[in-house]
Design an enzyme around this catalytic site. Structure first.
Site, mmCIF file in Angstrom:
data_model
loop_
_atom_site.group_PDB
_atom_site.id
_atom_site.type_symbol
_atom_site.label_atom_id
_atom_site.label_comp_id
_atom_site.label_asym_id
_atom_site.label_seq_id
_atom_site.Cartn_x
_atom_site.Cartn_y
_atom_site.Cartn_z
ATOM 1 N N TYR A 183 16.189 20.735 -1.173
ATOM 2 C CA TYR A 183 16.124 19.839 -0.486
ATOM 3 C C TYR A 183 15.071 20.212 0.850
ATOM 4 C CZ TYR A 183 20.270 17.670 -2.743
ATOM 5 O OH TYR A 183 21.079 16.714 -3.585
ATOM 6 N N GLY A 184 14.337 21.341 0.428
ATOM 7 C CA GLY A 184 13.058 21.379 1.460
ATOM 8 C C GLY A 184 11.976 20.439 1.270
ATOM 9 N N GLN A 206 6.989 13.696 1.793
ATOM 10 C CA GLN A 206 6.442 13.127 2.979
ATOM 11 C C GLN A 206 5.748 11.850 2.483
ATOM 12 O OE1 GLN A 206 4.419 16.464 4.375
ATOM 13 N NE2 GLN A 206 6.150 17.145 5.583
ATOM 14 N N ARG A 437 -10.602 21.174 2.579
ATOM 15 C CA ARG A 437 -11.095 22.391 3.260
ATOM 16 C C ARG A 437 -9.859 23.380 3.721
ATOM 17 N NH1 ARG A 437 -11.231 23.337 8.555
ATOM 18 N NH2 ARG A 437 -12.634 25.360 9.170
ATOM 19 N N HIS A 473 -8.444 18.261 6.383
ATOM 20 C CA HIS A 473 -9.038 19.428 7.123
ATOM 21 C C HIS A 473 -10.613 19.390 7.485
ATOM 22 C CE1 HIS A 473 -4.841 20.682 6.911
ATOM 23 N NE2 HIS A 473 -5.181 20.862 5.632
ATOM 24 N N GLU A 494 -4.799 15.133 6.751
ATOM 25 C CA GLU A 494 -4.564 16.132 7.743
ATOM 26 C C GLU A 494 -5.932 16.215 8.352
ATOM 27 O OE1 GLU A 494 -2.173 19.504 6.770
ATOM 28 O OE2 GLU A 494 -0.303 18.197 6.445
#
Length: 597
Positions: A183-184, A206, A437, A473, A494
């Site tokens: 469940y990580g 996510q 990146r 990135h 991100e």
């Protein structure tokens, strides 16, 4: 001059006729004329030393032994994530009782014309395999499965992945679990043209995007779950729960795929273009389209030179890269319409000496699939360019498609590329890409000066559609969209982790920091759904971005289901889009905007 209005789509048969290809029933063939001498292949081609071809007549224990050996060689996140291993598992039509753990740079393919032609009575699976991962799957990158039916050994298939791990043309006869057994966390992902008879559960995922598929049911969602053309998807409820659902996908054409026909001949199938699609392309029993014999492909194996590939391309061949790493001393030039360039086992193209790895001319119907572009140690202006600067030809009837094509700057080697993907042609469909990146990797290959890249994706063409756009990135804007009437369904981003200080990271228009998704000021029409951008300025948490999304305020640019997150509260994003949306709070909590304007 750019066109002011959108063109109408022709039926698939007219599309193929315009391209000089006969529209055929799925069981028939097309384009079977004489092959250029440069690409003539034997009836049983050499797919290189890293391709395993399995037959149902082989002993199950022999197949299992090979699968286990490949997994052991490419499973370790610390050692194998940035290593040179590349492998493909190809299953000929029939039934198999095996368990295939899918490691790094491994692609699994059924060689039937339809998913049900190859049945795995067992598992094709990914989990948080390594002790070093601590039960999370946040680095389960670069692996794929395609064109198979699975009867799961325990009732559920587990596919706990993050970026660059496509799940295509799969028939799961049971449940599908997108999270690790622990469940990580995991940070995927992408499903297309698939069917799951039972429940699909995301749990700790996510974000996720599903296109043209069918679920028995769906459960879960953390930040950004997006669906288009998928039956069984949840209702559109963003942000609570964070589900964004479109009834259809505006334009789609599933990937070309290798198969073996009833006579044992190797071929590549070319699915038809679909408009306003819903459900798997093969839901009626088979995928409409046409096929090409392997004799019309130059099959590149490790050691093939860029000169060899270019000679094949210029003579009219298609190209299939078998698993391996290909260093290029000249740009690969795709100049003929309807050319197919595809890779197995994450075939990796590395430009040497600062060249662009591949340039595609402004022609109809090029299909790129299954390639990893890895920036070389001398800066390239771009890694892949589609269309020449100033391109303006109409390709709506037969667009170029860029599918499961991934980009990496640093991580494996200290790479440098100003831009990763530049799209100049109109009507291109970007269907699942991850431009990355590196924020980690081999020693000396990542960092603010060690791996440099301004922008992941630059779109200059009009009427370009992105379905499943992952960009992370880069050191300036992550995405710059200059073309008119662009559309994006699902964006995951991100911002760069390693910004040294605010002065090193301010946009030239006076805005603090760089937006992740920038629609140019002069664009009059653009629309996007399901957009997430996260910051994690761990080198200097005082760094901030004024906003994640920057668009012109003209009424013709519309965004739906947007969010920002500060991961572990390392830095802040002040607004979501322009001046709208609050500042990212502590606690890794999203800030949501339902629509803009």
């Amino acid at each position: 001059m750019r066109r002011a209005v959108k063109r109408l789509f022709l039926p698939a048969a007219a599309v193929l006729a315009a391209a000089g290809v006969c529209a055929v029933a799925p069981a028939a063939t097309a384009g079977a004329g004489p092959a250029p001498a440069a690409c003539a292949q034997p009836s049983d081609p050499d797919f290189g030393p890293n391709t395993r071809v399995f037959d149902p007549g082989m002993p199950a224990e022999s197949i299992q032994s090979q699968l286990d050996a490949d997994f052991a060689a490419q499973k370790d996140t610390l050692v194998d994530q940035m290593a040179d291993g590349r492998v493909a598992h190809l299953f000929k039509p029939g039934q198999y009782a095996v368990h295939d753990n899918v490691g790094f740079y491994t692609s699994v393919h059924g060689l039937g014309q339809n998913p049900g032609d190859v049945v795995i009575n067992g598992d094709i699976t990914v989990d948080a395999f390594n002790e070093s991962d601590g039960g999370v799957a946040l680095q389960n990158f670069w692996r794929s499965t395609e064109n198979l039916a699975v009867n799961p050994s325990a009732g559920a298939t587990r596919w706990a992945v993050s970026q660059a791990a496509p799940f295509r043309r799969m028939d799961i006869r049971g449940d599908l679990q997108l999270y690790p057994a622990s469940y990580g966390y995991s940070s995927g992902g992408y499903i297309a043209d698939s069917k799951v008879s039972g429940k699909t559960a995301s749990v700790s995922q996510q974000q996720w995007y599903t296109r043209d598929s069918a679920y028995g049911s769906w459960e879960g969602g953390v930040w950004n779950m997006v669906f288009s053309g998928t039956s069984g998807a949840p209702a559109n409820t963003f942000p609570n729960p964070p589900e964004t659902t479109l009834a259809t996908t505006p334009v789609s054409r599933d990937v070309p795929y290798l198969y073996v026909d009833g006579g044992g001949a190797w071929r590549v199938f070319l699915p038809d273009l679909r408009t306003n699609a819903s459900g798997p392309s093969w839901a009626g029993g088979s995928t409409p389209g046409s096929s090409l014999p392997i004799s019309q492909f130059y099959v590149a194996t490790p050691g093939a030179s860029a000169g060899d590939v270019n000679a094949a391309l210029s003579s009219g061949c298609n190209v299939l890269f078998t698993p391996g790493i290909y260093h290029l001393d000249q740009t690969l030039r795709v100049t003929n319409p309807n050319t197919v360039v595809m890779g197995l086992g994450y075939a990796t193209l590395v430009p040497d000496g600062g060249i662009t790895a591949m340039e595609v001319s402004d022609v109809d119907g090029v299909r790129l699939k299954g390639l990893l572009f890895d920036a070389g140690t001398t800066n390239s202006a771009s890694l892949l360019t589609v269309g020449e600067q100033g391109s303006g030809a109409d390709h709506a009837q037969n667009p170029t498609t860029v599918q499961d094509v991934f980009f990496r700057v640093g991580g494996s080697i200290a790479g440098h590329a100003t831009n990763s993907l530049v799209v100049n042609s109109d009507d291109v469909v970007i269907d699942h890409t991850w431009a990355w990146r590196a924020d980690h990797g081999n020693a000396g290959t990542w960092g603010w000066t060690e791996a440099t890249g301004d922008t992941g994706v630059v779109v200059n063409g009009d009427d370009v559609l992105a379905t499943g756009l992952f960009v992370e990135h880069y050191q300036k804007y992550q995405v710059i969209w200059n073309g008119e009437r662009g559309r994006t369904i699902f964006f995951q981003n991100e911002m760069p982790y390693d910004v040294p200080d605010q002065g090193a990271w301010n946009a030239p228009n006076g805005v603090t920091g760089y937006a992740a998704y920038k629609v140019a000021d002069g664009v009059s029409a653009h629309e996007a759904w399901g957009l997430g951008s996260y910051c994690f300025f761990n080198v200097n948490p005082s760094v901030r971005a004024e906003h994640a999304f920057e668009v012109p305020d003209n009424g013709g640019v519309r965004l739906h289901s947007l969010l920002t997150v500060s991961l572990n509260y390392k830095g802040t994003i002040t607004h979501v889009v322009n001046g709208v949306g609050g500042t990212t709070p502590d606690g890794t909590v999203p800030v949501n905007v339902v629509s803009y304007p």
